[in-house]
Design an enzyme around this catalytic site. Structure first.
Site, PDB file in Angstrom:
ATOM      1  N   GLU A 143       0.559   3.925   1.651  1.00  0.00           N
ATOM      2  CA  GLU A 143       0.625   4.409   2.976  1.00  0.00           C
ATOM      3  C   GLU A 143       1.976   3.609   3.744  1.00  0.00           C
ATOM      4  O   GLU A 143       2.832   4.116   4.374  1.00  0.00           O
ATOM      5  CB  GLU A 143      -0.448   4.016   3.915  1.00  0.00           C
ATOM      6  CG  GLU A 143      -1.667   4.864   3.783  1.00  0.00           C
ATOM      7  CD  GLU A 143      -2.397   3.984   2.798  1.00  0.00           C
ATOM      8  OE1 GLU A 143      -2.185   3.484   2.151  1.00  0.00           O
ATOM      9  OE2 GLU A 143      -3.758   4.142   2.889  1.00  0.00           O
TER      10      GLU A 143
ATOM     11  N   ARG B 293      -9.427  10.381  -8.778  1.00  0.00           N
ATOM     12  CA  ARG B 293     -10.560   9.644  -8.173  1.00  0.00           C
ATOM     13  C   ARG B 293     -10.543   9.839  -6.661  1.00  0.00           C
ATOM     14  O   ARG B 293     -11.666   9.588  -5.932  1.00  0.00           O
ATOM     15  CB  ARG B 293     -10.498   8.175  -8.414  1.00  0.00           C
ATOM     16  CG  ARG B 293     -10.987   7.803  -9.629  1.00  0.00           C
ATOM     17  CD  ARG B 293     -10.469   6.186  -9.936  1.00  0.00           C
ATOM     18  NE  ARG B 293      -9.260   5.792  -9.945  1.00  0.00           N
ATOM     19  CZ  ARG B 293      -8.661   4.741  -9.761  1.00  0.00           C
ATOM     20  NH1 ARG B 293      -9.305   3.727  -9.215  1.00  0.00           N
ATOM     21  NH2 ARG B 293      -7.229   4.424  -9.667  1.00  0.00           N
TER      22      ARG B 293
ATOM     23  N   TRP C 215      -6.044  -5.070  17.783  1.00  0.00           N
ATOM     24  CA  TRP C 215      -5.120  -6.198  18.355  1.00  0.00           C
ATOM     25  C   TRP C 215      -3.815  -5.418  18.888  1.00  0.00           C
ATOM     26  O   TRP C 215      -3.391  -4.662  18.181  1.00  0.00           O
ATOM     27  CB  TRP C 215      -4.724  -7.001  17.160  1.00  0.00           C
ATOM     28  CG  TRP C 215      -3.727  -8.160  17.409  1.00  0.00           C
ATOM     29  CD1 TRP C 215      -4.017  -9.334  18.248  1.00  0.00           C
ATOM     30  CD2 TRP C 215      -2.459  -8.187  17.256  1.00  0.00           C
ATOM     31  NE1 TRP C 215      -2.900  -9.984  18.461  1.00  0.00           N
ATOM     32  CE2 TRP C 215      -1.871  -9.266  17.859  1.00  0.00           C
ATOM     33  CE3 TRP C 215      -1.480  -7.090  16.571  1.00  0.00           C
ATOM     34  CZ2 TRP C 215      -0.438  -9.572  17.535  1.00  0.00           C
ATOM     35  CZ3 TRP C 215      -0.152  -7.631  16.567  1.00  0.00           C
ATOM     36  CH2 TRP C 215       0.488  -8.821  17.222  1.00  0.00           C
TER      37      TRP C 215
ATOM     38  N   CYS D 217      -6.679   0.748   4.257  1.00  0.00           N
ATOM     39  CA  CYS D 217      -7.172  -0.692   4.397  1.00  0.00           C
ATOM     40  C   CYS D 217      -6.887  -1.119   5.971  1.00  0.00           C
ATOM     41  O   CYS D 217      -6.289  -0.408   6.773  1.00  0.00           O
ATOM     42  CB  CYS D 217      -6.534  -1.538   3.285  1.00  0.00           C
ATOM     43  SG  CYS D 217      -4.730  -2.064   3.951  1.00  0.00           S
TER      44      CYS D 217
ATOM     45  N   CYS E 222      -3.010  -1.479   6.629  1.00  0.00           N
ATOM     46  CA  CYS E 222      -2.554  -0.134   6.946  1.00  0.00           C
ATOM     47  C   CYS E 222      -3.056   0.467   8.327  1.00  0.00           C
ATOM     48  O   CYS E 222      -2.168   1.238   9.083  1.00  0.00           O
ATOM     49  CB  CYS E 222      -2.818   0.732   5.972  1.00  0.00           C
ATOM     50  SG  CYS E 222      -1.810   0.486   4.420  1.00  0.00           S
TER      51      CYS E 222
ATOM     52  N   TYR F  16     -10.672  -1.325  19.651  1.00  0.00           N
ATOM     53  CA  TYR F  16     -10.644  -2.641  20.058  1.00  0.00           C
ATOM     54  C   TYR F  16      -9.294  -3.193  19.168  1.00  0.00           C
ATOM     55  O   TYR F  16      -9.296  -4.489  18.780  1.00  0.00           O
ATOM     56  CB  TYR F  16     -11.822  -3.568  20.180  1.00  0.00           C
ATOM     57  CG  TYR F  16     -12.936  -2.941  20.761  1.00  0.00           C
ATOM     58  CD1 TYR F  16     -12.995  -2.743  21.987  1.00  0.00           C
ATOM     59  CD2 TYR F  16     -14.147  -2.210  19.825  1.00  0.00           C
ATOM     60  CE1 TYR F  16     -13.983  -1.947  22.552  1.00  0.00           C
ATOM     61  CE2 TYR F  16     -15.021  -1.508  20.575  1.00  0.00           C
ATOM     62  CZ  TYR F  16     -15.188  -1.628  21.973  1.00  0.00           C
ATOM     63  OH  TYR F  16     -15.979  -0.819  22.378  1.00  0.00           O
TER      64      TYR F  16
ATOM     65  N   CYS G 266       0.794  -1.085   0.039  1.00  0.00           N
ATOM     66  CA  CYS G 266      -0.055   0.117  -0.015  1.00  0.00           C
ATOM     67  C   CYS G 266       1.024   1.283   0.028  1.00  0.00           C
ATOM     68  O   CYS G 266       1.981   1.294   0.395  1.00  0.00           O
ATOM     69  CB  CYS G 266      -0.830   0.109   1.022  1.00  0.00           C
ATOM     70  SG  CYS G 266      -2.176  -1.278   1.289  1.00  0.00           S
TER      71      CYS G 266
END
Ligand SMILES: [Zn+2]
Length: 166
Positions: free
Chosen positions: A66, A116, A161, A122, A125, A159, A64
């Site tokens: 990022e 766009r 991980w 995602c 990321c 929440y 990605c």
């Protein structure tokens, strides 16, 4: 979810990201499919530096935009939760002093090619950013309203991980 309206700083970072992806042709030809770049990201550091990067599509696994930005910022000495970063000289303080705080990333945005617009990060990321830069703010697209909002990464991954000590 706490969200802020866009500021001039936000709009400038979106423009930088758009210019980054616009400078990387081609975007979607058949021949370029396995090395396609269709997304750019830009991140603002607390010392004013802006880091940019593009995604790398690949059939085995993709990177990605990022991620490339985070790596470039780390290479330039920006601090993260996993590294202390480097204190850098500024205009006000030409010589980096030991007590000077190293820069941190404060804002991230990703945009898609060909105008766009902003795309939200995602899940992978989000996890990487909440681990490395838990204080970063991200510009996201509200798909219900079409609005772009600035949201803290912890609000984008509730929440989450949490890794145990490595
Ligand atoms: Zn991603």
């Amino acid at each position: 979810m706490a969200a802020r309206s866009l500021t001039a700083t936000h709009l400038n970072l979106i423009e930088v990201a758009n210019k980054t992806i616009d400078a990387v042709p081609p975007h979607s030809t058949t021949e370029a499919r396995t090395t396609d770049h269709t997304c750019a990201a830009a991140a603002l550091a607390s010392d004013g530096r802006i880091f940019t990067g593009v995604n790398m599509f690949h059939y085995s696994t993709s990177l990605c935009a990022e991620n490339t930005v985070l790596a470039k910022a780390a290479e330039a000495g920006v601090a993260s939760a996993y590294s202390p970063g480097l204190a850098r000289p500024t205009e006000e303080s030409p010589v980096a002093e030991a007590e000077q705080r190293p820069a941190e990333l404060v804002l991230m945005v990703a945009v898609l090619s060909e105008g766009r617009g902003v795309i939200s990060p995602c899940g992978r990321c989000r996890q990487i950013m909440v681990d490395y830069h838990p204080g970063i703010e991200v510009l996201v697209l509200d798909s219900d309203t079409g609005d772009i909002k600035a949201v803290g990464i912890k609000d984008l991954l509730p929440y989450a991980w949490v890794p145990k000590k490595w």
